[in-house]
Design an enzyme around this catalytic site. Structure first.
Site, PDB file in Angstrom:
ATOM      1  N   HIS A   3      28.644  43.796  41.134  1.00  0.00           N
ATOM      2  CA  HIS A   3      29.659  42.750  41.014  1.00  0.00           C
ATOM      3  C   HIS A   3      29.409  41.597  41.987  1.00  0.00           C
ATOM      4  CE1 HIS A   3      33.812  41.308  40.201  1.00  0.00           C
ATOM      5  NE2 HIS A   3      33.733  40.880  41.454  1.00  0.00           N
TER       6      HIS A   3
ATOM      7  N   GLU B  96      36.263  33.776  34.829  1.00  0.00           N
ATOM      8  CA  GLU B  96      35.917  35.009  35.518  1.00  0.00           C
ATOM      9  C   GLU B  96      36.609  36.191  34.845  1.00  0.00           C
ATOM     10  OE1 GLU B  96      34.897  34.925  39.943  1.00  0.00           O
ATOM     11  OE2 GLU B  96      36.996  35.527  39.875  1.00  0.00           O
TER      12      GLU B  96
ATOM     13  N   HIS C 173      38.300  40.108  34.728  1.00  0.00           N
ATOM     14  CA  HIS C 173      39.019  41.131  35.497  1.00  0.00           C
ATOM     15  C   HIS C 173      39.313  42.286  34.559  1.00  0.00           C
ATOM     16  CE1 HIS C 173      41.587  41.722  39.289  1.00  0.00           C
ATOM     17  NE2 HIS C 173      40.339  41.565  39.630  1.00  0.00           N
TER      18      HIS C 173
ATOM     19  N   ARG D  15      42.058  30.801  43.215  1.00  0.00           N
ATOM     20  CA  ARG D  15      41.604  30.596  44.600  1.00  0.00           C
ATOM     21  C   ARG D  15      40.185  30.042  44.644  1.00  0.00           C
ATOM     22  NH1 ARG D  15      44.294  35.290  45.175  1.00  0.00           N
ATOM     23  NH2 ARG D  15      42.418  36.582  45.220  1.00  0.00           N
ATOM     24  N   ASP D  16      39.343  30.447  43.686  1.00  0.00           N
ATOM     25  CA  ASP D  16      37.984  29.889  43.619  1.00  0.00           C
ATOM     26  C   ASP D  16      38.047  28.371  43.457  1.00  0.00           C
ATOM     27  OD1 ASP D  16      36.084  31.914  43.928  1.00  0.00           O
ATOM     28  OD2 ASP D  16      36.438  32.662  41.902  1.00  0.00           O
TER      29      ASP D  16
END
Ligand SMILES: Nc1ncnc2c1ncn2[C@@H]1O[C@H](COP(=O)(O)OP(=O)(O)O)[C@@H](O)[C@H]1O
Ligand SMILES: [Mg+2]
Lengths: 759, 82, 229, 82
Positions: free
Chosen positions: A59, A108, A110, A131-132
């Site tokens: 990851h 992304e 999850h 947050r990225d």
């Protein structure tokens, strides 16, 4: 106290070289552990072992995908670099959209956490990607979610879907970010392994771009946001290095619970810190928590950092250093700040009720040194943790079954011919889970907050205004057809790219950049690794052909239940720029009397189609032909037409073909359509083929010639299908000579499906 | 009518944003002395007739599968004299 | 005219409310939850959002914010106060308005373009509407079900204090299809739907919401000209 | 460390959508015999030192003003031996 007694320091590591260490349980391979000892010239301390094991996991290290992902960089041409301000490698890519604005976006996954705890898994997925985007210096302005589930009627789908949707909404709504698009796709291969891919887009001025590097010897390292707890310790490592399997409960991650309210404060606080010019470097804490943030900041900067780990504010005092380093507590950020600015920094955080603590300092030692109550527990070259992890060129080979799969075309499946057969086929497709109305999902998302949402679901793209004076805006779409990718991963990736590109252009925006979320099975399976390498190759070459760069993305492996991998699912997000959002093109027919045109070429392409799936439960043959040059010409027409204000409505054609496109454009505002199929084509092919590079447009009589000329000029086939007809009550969709369907009947078919199962 | 109460609380190691919000508010309203607050769910299940062992077993099963997610939550089941 | 928009920790639609105020022709003043100061505004909007995360009960904690003491005093003194969504919930928690808002009957967050009927035009925030006007305004909430005891409901109905009612569908189980209510004096209005999301045709279902803000601006202007003449 | 538990439930006359949802889900998952379900909140307040009468009085005040809304909810306060 016990943590003191058991503390494993660098000195201890030197004195006791032969201590047995649980490197295997932490997901490290024997060779990796050996390399680790070689790097350090001694055995790692337990804290170092924790850091390396989590940072070298699939990851975090991309060890199986790196060798392939390189192509994205290698394939970038000068032209593609023109608007690219920050490329792959940072938290997210950044593109120049003009007027001094920069836009950053990324998607992304999850997936595994969302299976284990649907609500919190999906919620923290949104929190992480936001947050990225924030870490790049941008204000997050919108989110999207691309979701994949098992069959709609499967019991486990009824367990995970409502939770995942509620989690996406619960977190995003509470952050005040409009949800402007996404996907909801059902396929048996996702049963036991749903996909949750979250995208966030942010906006900033050029001079506000921030990077994740710790530079400037003596600068302070500040950890701010939520306190650190025992959440998801080792989660990343375990999740990404083990095939997920419900039976193996011991390997179950401890899922994190998100606090969107904390994240909202973190966003406003961080933007105030940026505006005040107090941030030298910044990094969000996501997977691998402090291990990742400290080592990445250090290795990207002047190469050294000294951290006093015992200063980290804890939610649970019993945490030992190893756990603090691995904790994935959410809603935390780490900033590098000049000593003179520290007080101002802390004051701003206090105003937002955000805890902030100086936990370290930038050094020029080239080492990342971490202390715990005066004892050194970590002393490593940060690059070896963050950027020089193991790299595997895993074996891959075209699966033995691929030829048979492609040979089993849909050609000899029974096709509808009579008007009645075509009509019932249409109704069956419109009501099928993958084509039906998704409002049950999207109505749980706030689409309006911030007041800049120009288009959102169920439009082809989400469109967001970024400047209220100039009306500059961006358009975004995410797409992937995993069935096509299974038939041919190379073409499948390009088809996903093409559809997303087309969706953005259909709305009237110039496609500019790409983000991707590559969801695949186990990289240790050569079949899967082949699918992956083909998809990456297809995407990289496709992007080069279209002249738009991949700016960032995410890889999610081990998406399988037992031996069965999911459909290869390279979800592609395309970002476009629209200079004046008031000129965007919506999908819905607005009024009666507009002429409907079909742009592009329709071939007999039904392998892998929704029809083959819904009517025959069939998957085989070859996906539709990819023609990126045609996609570019079509995009030119659609963008120029919307700029010139010629088109009233436009809708890209993909899943379900022309029939589905017509239905969606009619139902949007209850405006009917009356069409006559062009030439002597097979009506079934005309209505249900999924040929690419096609779109439906509606224009007023007076604009018809302009459209024709535009298509002429760009060499895009343009045929008149018919006109939009009645509005409201009596309105319907009629295909001359074959069938009529009242819109009311279509609406019931389309809207009843999800509520019937999900309530 | 008999009542079974199921209390569901987040596991101690899991962040509890709700409890945190209350803990933060109490002092601002002048309530002191509280060092931690956890907020959970309370379910009151009403049954016709008596609570047999079988029923309690069923409730435990429901608590484990529907009312809580063992990955992040603990639950307790008890009979309450209404 | 100066209209204050309060920002609590977790407020979300404060930006939108300030934009709506500007479009309505007034000056938008940002008010901070921690200040004991209304900065000389002539009206106040409590915007939507999830103040303090709304983890405990919507509006339960925001109610105690320092600025709310000033808002309550001003409201009691007759200053126009509009609570939108979370703001409505805060007004109920402070008991400036009766009743409460509970979880939607279907237990899901809902965001939709909602049809409303303006039931009362005799409030500071609805005077610019035609009585009985039907409008479309975005609704987005998880806890928008209006509840109150029978006596209170009778009083609201009897005294014409129901400001707006859901028509076509009741999206959250509100009793009597109530979407908004006012206090007796008509200066304090609580509304579940979001008029600030219906002030620009480009970014919403239309401009039906603008009149909420236009109402307070024009009645203030009228009062001013009276005072000055 | 001593613990005070505050339970907050919607008043009986107020419709409880969450309880209703659980009640509806139980039979679908094969759990029978339940005739009604109410869902409320459980707060666990941890104190340093002992629980004095003053403290309990404070907790009751907090329960009444902050933890519950008397318009729609009832609360109970009790000391629990941790
Ligand atoms: N999970 C979701 N979240 C938000 N919007 C969604 C979601 N799923 C589907 N949509 C929206 O529904 C519409 C149709 O979805 P889809 O069929 O995937 O569009 P397309 O075929 O153009 O990619 C699009 O506007 C898409 O953004
Ligand atoms: Mg589309």
């Amino acid at each position: 106290m016990t943590t003191q007694r058991q503390l494993d320091t660098v000195t201890a590591a030197q004195q006791t070289p032969d201590v047995k260490q649980p490197w295997a349980d932490l997901g490290l391979r024997a060779g990796e552990y050996a390399r680790l000892q070689e790097i350090l010239g001694r055995r790692p301390t337990s804290s170092e072992l924790a850091m390396y094991s989590v940072m070298w996991s699939e990851h975090c290290s991309y060890k199986s995908s790196k060798v392939h992902l390189r192509q994205f960089g290698e394939q970038i041409s000068a032209q593609m670099r023109e608007h690219l301000m920050v490329g792959i490698g940072e938290n997210a890519g950044v593109v120049d959209v003009g007027d001094g604005y920069a836009v950053t976006f990324k998607i992304e996954s999850h997936n595994h956490p969302s299976y284990v705890e649907p609500y919190q898994g999906a919620a923290t997925g949104v929190g992480g990607i936001v947050r990225d985007i924030l870490a790049m210096g941008a204000r997050p302005v919108a989110v999207m979610d691309a979701l994949r589930f098992g069959p709609l009627d499967a019991a486990d789908t009824r367990r995970v879907l409502p939770g995942i949707v509620a989690g996406i909404g619960g977190y995003g709504n509470c952050l005040g970010l409009p949800n402007v698009g996404g996907e909801v796709v059902f396929d048996p291969s996702y049963l036991g392994n749903p996909l949750v891919n979250a995208l966030c887009v942010g906006v900033m001025r050029h001079d506000q771009i921030h990077l994740a590097k710790a530079s400037g010897e003596g600068n302070k390292v500040i950890l701010y946001g939520a306190k650190t707890g025992g959440d998801g310790i080792g989660g990343v490592s375990v999740l990404a290095s083990e095939t997920f399997d419900e039976g193996r409960t011991t390997k179950r991650p401890s899922v994190q619970v998100g606090d969107p309210f904390m994240e909202k404060l973190l966003i406003e606080c961080t933007l105030e810190l940026f505006a005040a010019g107090l941030v030298v470097g910044i990094q969000d804490l996501g997977g691998a928590g402090l291990s990742c943030a400290t080592s990445e900041l250090a290795s990207a900067g002047d190469g050294g950092m000294h951290v006093w780990l015992d200063r980290v504010p804890l939610r649970d005092a019993s945490l030992v250093p190893e756990e603090i380093l691995m904790s994935e507590s959410q809603e935390r950020m780490m900033a590098v700040v000049q000593p003179d600015d520290v007080d101002t920094f802390l004051a701003i955080c206090a105003r937002w009720d955000v805890d902030a603590t100086v936990v370290g300092e930038v050094t020029e030692t080239g080492r990342l040194v971490i202390e715990w109550h005066g004892e050194t527990i970590v002393d490593v070259p940060p690059r070896t943790v963050a950027h020089e992890g193991p790299v595997y060129d895993r074996p891959y080979a075209r699966p033995s079954w691929q030829d048979a799969l492609q040979a089993g075309s849909s050609a000899d499946l029974g096709r509808p011919t009579s008007g009645d057969e075509l009509r019932s086929t249409l109704l069956a497709l419109v009501a099928s889970p993958n084509l039906c109305d998704k409002s049950w999902v999207t109505d749980q998302y706030d689409r309006y907050v911030r007041g800049n949402t120009v288009l959102a679901s169920p439009e082809d793209s989400g469109v967001i205004r970024i400047d209220e004076e100039s009306n500059l805006g961006v358009a975004l779409s995410t797409d992937c057809n995993g069935r096509f990718a299974k038939l041919d991963p190379f073409a499948g990736a390009q088809l996903a790219l093409a559809e997303s590109y087309r969706n953005v252009a259909t709305a009237g925006a110039r496609p500019m950049a790409v983000t991707d979320c590559l969801n695949f099975g186990s990289p240790e399976d050569p079949d899967v690794m082949w699918q992956f390498s083909e998809a990456v190759r297809g995407l990289a070459e496709g992007c080069r052909a279209l002249g738009i760069p991949v700016t960032g993305g995410n890889v999610s492996f081990y998406n399988q239940t037992g031996e069965v991998a999911i459909l290869p699912t390279p979800v592609i997000g395309v970002l476009g720029v629209i200079d004046d959002v008031t000129r965007r093109t919506p999908i819905g027919f607005q009024a009666a009397g507009l002429s409907i045109y079909l742009l592009g070429t329709t071939r007999d392409e039904l392998d892998g189609s929704v029809w083959a799936d819904v009517v025959h439960g069939h998957l085989g043959g070859k996906p539709p032909v990819v023609d990126l040059a045609a996609e570019q010409r079509l995009a030119e027409v659609l963008v120029e037409a919307s700029w010139a204000g010629i088109v009233g409505a436009a809708h890209d054609l993909s899943d379900g073909g022309l029939a589905q496109g017509l239905v969606e454009s009619c139902l949007r505002h209850d405006v009917g359509a009356c069409i006559a199929l062009l030439g002597d084509v097979d009506p079934f092919v005309a209505l249900f083929s999924e040929s690419t590079a096609r779109a439906l447009v509606a224009v007023g009589e007076s604009e018809a010639t302009q459209l024709a000329e535009l298509c002429e000029a760009h060499g895009v086939p343009c045929g008149r299908l018919g006109v939009t007809s009645g509005h409201g009550g009596g309105a319907g969709l009629s295909v001359v000579g074959y069938f009529d369907v009242p819109l009311a009947e279509l609406r019931v078919a389309s809207t009843a499906t999800l509520p019937a199962v999900l309530r | 009518m008999a009542r079974v109460v199921v209390d569901v609380m987040l596991k101690p190691e899991i962040l509890d944003p709700q409890g945190k919000a209350v803990l933060g508010a109490l002092p601002r309203l002048g309530f002191g002395g509280v060092v931690d607050v956890r907020q959970g769910k309370r379910f009151e299940l009403e049954f016709e007739g008596d609570i047999t062992e079988e029923r309690l077993a069923e409730v435990r099963k429901a608590a484990e599968t529907l009312l809580s997610n063992p990955v992040i939550e603990d639950y307790t089941v008890r009979v309450e004299q209404a | 005219m100066k209209i204050g928009v309060v920002t609590f920790p977790g407020s979300l639609d404060d930006v939108d409310a300030r934009r709506a105020v500007r479009i309505a022709g007034a000056e938008a003043i940002a008010l901070w939850h921690g200040d004991h100061d209304l900065r000389g505004v002539e009206a106040v909007v409590l915007p939507g959002g999830f103040s303090y995360g709304d983890y405990l009960r919507c509006g339960a904690i925001a109610r105690f914010a320092p600025v709310m003491r000033e808002v309550v005093d001003a409201a009691v003194g007759g200053m126009p106060v509009l609570g939108i969504c979370n703001g409505f919930q805060i007004l109920c928690e402070t008991h400036l308005l009766p009743g409460a808002l509970i979880r939607n009957d279907h237990c899901k967050f809902v965001c939709r373009d909602q049809r409303l009927r303006i039931e009362s035009t005799s409030t500071a925030w609805t005077s610019a509407y035609a009585a009985g006007a039907e409008v479309t305004i975005p609704l987005k909430n998880g806890e928008g079900g209006y509840v109150a005891d029978e006596a209170t409901l009778d009083r609201l109905e009897g005294d014409g204090l129901v400001v707006a009612r859901y028509v076509e569908t009741n999206p959250n189980g509100s009793l009597h299809d109530i979407a908004g209510i006012a206090n007796e004096r008509g200066n304090v209005v609580g509304l579940m739907p979001h008029p600030e999301h219906a002030v620009e045709a480009l970014c919403g279902p239309g401009t039906d919401g603008l009149a909420f803000f236009a109402s307070v601006v024009s009645s203030w202007a009228a009062a001013e000209s009276l005072a000055s003449s």
